[in-house]
Each structure stands twice: as C-alpha cells, then as structure tokens.
Design a protein around this motif. Sequence first.
Motif, PDB file in Angstrom:
ATOM      1  N   ALA A   1      57.733  60.778  70.732  1.00 25.09           N
ATOM      2  CA  ALA A   1      58.219  62.156  70.519  1.00 25.09           C
ATOM      3  C   ALA A   1      57.485  62.806  69.342  1.00 25.09           C
ATOM      4  O   ALA A   1      57.112  63.981  69.403  1.00 25.09           O
ATOM      5  CB  ALA A   1      59.728  62.138  70.281  1.00 25.09           C
ATOM      6  N   ARG A   2      57.254  62.031  68.274  1.00 25.17           N
ATOM      7  CA  ARG A   2      56.528  62.583  67.107  1.00 25.17           C
ATOM      8  C   ARG A   2      55.095  62.928  67.493  1.00 25.17           C
ATOM      9  O   ARG A   2      54.574  63.983  67.155  1.00 25.17           O
ATOM     10  CB  ARG A   2      56.527  61.558  65.960  1.00 25.17           C
ATOM     11  CG  ARG A   2      57.763  61.629  65.074  1.00 25.17           C
ATOM     12  CD  ARG A   2      57.550  60.858  63.775  1.00 25.17           C
ATOM     13  NE  ARG A   2      57.193  59.464  64.012  1.00 25.17           N
ATOM     14  CZ  ARG A   2      58.062  58.487  64.275  1.00 25.17           C
ATOM     15  NH1 ARG A   2      59.357  58.752  64.334  1.00 25.17           N
ATOM     16  NH2 ARG A   2      57.658  57.251  64.458  1.00 25.17           N
TER      17      ARG A   2
ATOM     18  N   GLU B   1      54.536  66.139  69.488  1.00 26.44           N
ATOM     19  CA  GLU B   1      54.625  67.422  68.763  1.00 26.44           C
ATOM     20  C   GLU B   1      53.249  68.029  68.529  1.00 26.44           C
ATOM     21  O   GLU B   1      53.092  69.239  68.418  1.00 26.44           O
ATOM     22  CB  GLU B   1      55.333  67.226  67.415  1.00 26.44           C
ATOM     23  CG  GLU B   1      56.839  67.119  67.560  1.00 26.44           C
ATOM     24  CD  GLU B   1      57.522  66.710  66.264  1.00 26.44           C
ATOM     25  OE1 GLU B   1      56.924  66.875  65.173  1.00 26.44           O
ATOM     26  OE2 GLU B   1      58.658  66.200  66.357  1.00 26.44           O
TER      27      GLU B   1
ATOM     28  N   GLN C   1      56.296  63.216  78.106  1.00 26.88           N
ATOM     29  CA  GLN C   1      57.632  63.593  77.638  1.00 26.88           C
ATOM     30  C   GLN C   1      58.181  64.770  78.441  1.00 26.88           C
ATOM     31  O   GLN C   1      59.366  64.790  78.823  1.00 26.88           O
ATOM     32  CB  GLN C   1      57.573  63.961  76.154  1.00 26.88           C
ATOM     33  CG  GLN C   1      58.887  64.465  75.603  1.00 26.88           C
ATOM     34  CD  GLN C   1      58.842  64.713  74.109  1.00 26.88           C
ATOM     35  OE1 GLN C   1      59.299  63.918  73.330  1.00 26.88           O
ATOM     36  NE2 GLN C   1      58.287  65.840  73.710  1.00 26.88           N
TER      37      GLN C   1
ATOM     38  N   CYS D   1      61.518  64.430  80.659  1.00 28.74           N
ATOM     39  CA  CYS D   1      62.665  65.285  80.316  1.00 28.74           C
ATOM     40  C   CYS D   1      63.039  66.175  81.501  1.00 28.74           C
ATOM     41  O   CYS D   1      64.222  66.361  81.793  1.00 28.74           O
ATOM     42  CB  CYS D   1      62.355  66.138  79.088  1.00 28.74           C
ATOM     43  SG  CYS D   1      62.236  65.160  77.583  1.00 28.74           S
TER      44      CYS D   1
ATOM     45  N   CYS E   1      68.506  61.392  71.706  1.00 27.60           N
ATOM     46  CA  CYS E   1      68.050  61.876  70.387  1.00 27.60           C
ATOM     47  C   CYS E   1      66.811  62.754  70.544  1.00 27.60           C
ATOM     48  O   CYS E   1      66.433  63.459  69.607  1.00 27.60           O
ATOM     49  CB  CYS E   1      67.692  60.701  69.470  1.00 27.60           C
ATOM     50  SG  CYS E   1      69.075  59.617  69.107  1.00 27.60           S
ATOM     51  N   ASN E   2      66.159  62.695  71.717  1.00 24.51           N
ATOM     52  CA  ASN E   2      64.894  63.411  71.916  1.00 24.51           C
ATOM     53  C   ASN E   2      65.086  64.927  71.833  1.00 24.51           C
ATOM     54  O   ASN E   2      65.879  65.509  72.573  1.00 24.51           O
ATOM     55  CB  ASN E   2      64.305  63.019  73.279  1.00 24.51           C
ATOM     56  CG  ASN E   2      62.927  63.594  73.489  1.00 24.51           C
ATOM     57  OD1 ASN E   2      62.773  64.743  73.861  1.00 24.51           O
ATOM     58  ND2 ASN E   2      61.918  62.786  73.223  1.00 24.51           N
ATOM     59  N   LYS E   3      64.316  65.546  70.920  1.00 23.56           N
ATOM     60  CA  LYS E   3      64.519  66.983  70.663  1.00 23.56           C
ATOM     61  C   LYS E   3      64.107  67.827  71.860  1.00 23.56           C
ATOM     62  O   LYS E   3      64.741  68.829  72.180  1.00 23.56           O
ATOM     63  CB  LYS E   3      63.707  67.406  69.434  1.00 23.56           C
ATOM     64  CG  LYS E   3      64.274  66.885  68.143  1.00 23.56           C
ATOM     65  CD  LYS E   3      63.560  67.530  66.971  1.00 23.56           C
ATOM     66  CE  LYS E   3      63.925  66.792  65.688  1.00 23.56           C
ATOM     67  NZ  LYS E   3      62.796  66.591  64.802  1.00 23.56           N
ATOM     68  N   ARG E   4      63.014  67.451  72.533  1.00 21.99           N
ATOM     69  CA  ARG E   4      62.556  68.242  73.682  1.00 21.99           C
ATOM     70  C   ARG E   4      63.601  68.193  74.802  1.00 21.99           C
ATOM     71  O   ARG E   4      63.842  69.183  75.480  1.00 21.99           O
ATOM     72  CB  ARG E   4      61.193  67.716  74.166  1.00 21.99           C
ATOM     73  CG  ARG E   4      60.614  68.467  75.345  1.00 21.99           C
ATOM     74  CD  ARG E   4      60.363  69.951  75.028  1.00 21.99           C
ATOM     75  NE  ARG E   4      60.009  70.715  76.221  1.00 21.99           N
ATOM     76  CZ  ARG E   4      60.355  71.978  76.450  1.00 21.99           C
ATOM     77  NH1 ARG E   4      61.063  72.659  75.555  1.00 21.99           N
ATOM     78  NH2 ARG E   4      59.998  72.581  77.555  1.00 21.99           N
TER      79      ARG E   4
ATOM     80  N   ARG F   1      66.795  67.945  74.421  1.00 23.55           N
ATOM     81  CA  ARG F   1      67.901  68.828  74.016  1.00 23.55           C
ATOM     82  C   ARG F   1      67.551  70.289  74.297  1.00 23.55           C
ATOM     83  O   ARG F   1      68.366  71.039  74.838  1.00 23.55           O
ATOM     84  CB  ARG F   1      68.216  68.614  72.524  1.00 23.55           C
ATOM     85  CG  ARG F   1      68.863  67.260  72.282  1.00 23.55           C
ATOM     86  CD  ARG F   1      69.064  66.915  70.825  1.00 23.55           C
ATOM     87  NE  ARG F   1      69.768  65.644  70.742  1.00 23.55           N
ATOM     88  CZ  ARG F   1      70.967  65.447  70.194  1.00 23.55           C
ATOM     89  NH1 ARG F   1      71.602  66.440  69.625  1.00 23.55           N
ATOM     90  NH2 ARG F   1      71.533  64.257  70.208  1.00 23.55           N
ATOM     91  N   VAL F   2      66.312  70.677  73.953  1.00 23.67           N
ATOM     92  CA  VAL F   2      65.895  72.070  74.152  1.00 23.67           C
ATOM     93  C   VAL F   2      65.824  72.406  75.641  1.00 23.67           C
ATOM     94  O   VAL F   2      66.324  73.447  76.087  1.00 23.67           O
ATOM     95  CB  VAL F   2      64.528  72.323  73.457  1.00 23.67           C
ATOM     96  CG1 VAL F   2      63.936  73.663  73.864  1.00 23.67           C
ATOM     97  CG2 VAL F   2      64.678  72.235  71.947  1.00 23.67           C
TER      98      VAL F   2
ATOM     99  N   PRO G   1      72.891  62.582  66.804  1.00 29.36           N
ATOM    100  CA  PRO G   1      72.024  61.429  67.064  1.00 29.36           C
ATOM    101  C   PRO G   1      72.639  60.079  66.682  1.00 29.36           C
ATOM    102  O   PRO G   1      72.464  59.092  67.399  1.00 29.36           O
ATOM    103  CB  PRO G   1      70.771  61.734  66.228  1.00 29.36           C
ATOM    104  CG  PRO G   1      70.713  63.236  66.221  1.00 29.36           C
ATOM    105  CD  PRO G   1      72.143  63.693  66.177  1.00 29.36           C
TER     106      PRO G   1
END
Length: 343
Positions: A183-184, A187, A249, A253, A280-283, A285-286, A306
Amino acid sequence: MLVLGLETSCDETAAAVVENGLTIRSNIVASQHDLHAPFGGVVPEVAARAHAERITAVVDEALRVAACRPADLGGIGVVNRPGLVGALLVGISAAKGFALAWDLPLVGVDHIDAHVYAAHLAGFHAYPHVSLIVSGGHTCLYRVAGPQRLAVLGQTADDAAGEAFDKVAQMLGLGFPGGPALARCAEKGDPHAIRFSRCGPNEKLSDSPNFSFSGLKTAAYYRLRDPAGGRALRKISEQERADVAAGFQEAACEILVEKTLAAAQRGGIKDVAIGGGVACNKRLRVLFAERARMLTPLVNVFFPPPALCADNAAMSAGLAFHRLSKGERDPLDLEADPTPKRA
Ligand code: KG4
Ligand code: ZN
C-alpha cells in the motif's frame, strides 16, 4: 460483566478486557512481525514459541491497563479456531490455566466471527448488514443478523485477499508484512498505468459473491517474470514497481468493493461493514465510500478503526460476552481447530 479475551491464532499475541461486550477497557497486542520478517512469512513454530514467551506478560498488561483484578472478571474468551494449530494451542492452554486458577467460565471464540464482531464493538449496530472480512487467511461475505447470527453469502475459491497482497509484495521485494508495504509503495504509482483484469472475459464482478485472487496474483507474476530467465523475476525500476503495486491494489480493491456492494443490493440490505487486516487499506476505504455513494438506494459502509480491523483480542472478548452473559461455557478440554467452521 468484564471479559478477558485472548488471541494467538497467527502472529499477534493479544489480550484485552472488554466490559459488557462494548466498552474496551484495554487492548494489548504484541506483534511478532520482526521475528517473521527475515523468513518473508509467518513461521508456525516461531509464532507458537513467541506466544508462549509473551502470553503471561500480555495478559498482565491487559489487566493492569484495565485496572482490573482477576476477581473482577466474569469470564474468559479465547480464540480456538481457525488459525495455526500450535499458535492457537498456546492461547487455549493459557486460557484454561487462568480459568482454573481464577475459577472463571471459559468460552472458545471463532476468529472470523470475532472480526465480524469488531464493527459492533466499534459502535456499528445496523442489522441486518453485509460484512466483508478480508484478512491474511480469509475472504468472506456474510449476512449478519446480529452478534453471532451469520450466514455465508460468498467466499474465496483460492487465495485470501491479504495473502494475494502479501505474495505480490514479496514478488516486488517489499518485505513482510506485505499488505501495508504494498500500500505504501502504491502511493508513488499510477493505478491506471497497468490494468490487471478483475474477472473472466465474459463475466461481471457483480455476477457472483464468490472471490478468486489467484488469477490476479498470477497476472502480477507474469508481468514481473523475466521472459529469458525461467521462474526468475525481472529487474524493474522504482516507477514500475510502484505502478505494479498501484495497479494490483486498484484491481484487488475494486473486486472487493463491487462484489460486496452487489451482494448488499441483491439482498436489499443498506448497511455494510468491513473487517480484517486488509480493511486497514486506505484505497479500499476510499473506493468503498466513492462507489457506495453512487448507488440508489444509498449504501452505508462502515470501517472499524484500524486497531480493531487487524488481529486483536478486544473483538474476541466482546464476542465472548454474548455467550458468557447467557451462562454458557465450554468444557476445559476445549480443542484447537485449525480449519474455518464454514469451510
Ligand atoms: O486480520 P489480520 O490482521 O490477520 C489474519 O487474520 O490474517 O490480517 C492480516 C493481513 C495480512 O495479509 C496483511 O498483509 C494485510 O492483512 N494487511 C493489509 C494492510 N494492512 C494489513 N493489506 C493491504 N493493505 C493494508 N494497509
Ligand atoms: Zn485475523
């Protein structure tokens, strides 16, 4: 009622005290990531030994932070399935010892049910709802009518979502644990530079509530494979690494989001909750928020914080309360069961 929860199903040694299934008085997690990182994955024997070394101190800390003595507890909930059998056995043995020494009732807790319960613990009480659990070992969709009232809607035919993140991260040389590292890395990449297919040529994601991630993982492998070098991987630039991570990702997702929202719509359910480490993955969630907003009728998507998505014992203690408060208890010959109960 105060319940002590224990969790040792994989590579986190965790203990927590939760009041009446809802109020977290303590939530202690001792991660073993540093021990397993040199091997690129969880080594069961290393995990079991580390649990044995740490469990007593972690339980002491959970009681200390909760300002609670053993005499204040109403029972113990311990994860007894699914998971690594040697790792589970450490938590179960410790829980039996504490239950005997402190004269407390003991109940076994299903780790996946506990992930589902994390949303309830975090204040989400909309029933029925659809729950998506995405962890290192499981990818499941449930219809949840209440705590412990689950019906399977779909599951993975092969790899779990987290496992696919971990394997692709490994191919990209991103280390362990792979999901957060990928995930990092993503970005810095362009999610549209490389498009991985989301499903078969004549399929739509919404056709089936079941998942398959092995094709996506293999597609990433073929993208990275050295055409001249057998099974070896190519040397790639930092930008290509980031683009593969972002493209993978995005595909993973989108598969999770589309299948979950379609399952909710099919069942006429307007609330969805997500759990497990991949939550926990931000993408993720978005994308859930973006896609859910576009639906009519609107679908409400809830993500626990998280700390309650990744492995923890608060969700186990919270769920155990619902059996303990009814006077239920399991016998002291409670066994470890490595397989999921709804396999
Ligand atoms: O629920 P969990 O903590 O343990 C299991 O029950 O398996 O989930 C761990 C999984 C691992 O595969 C890890 O790589 C993945 O969750 N994970 C993530 C992220 N954080 C953890 N995957 C994608 N993005 C993340 N930010
Ligand atoms: Zn888990």
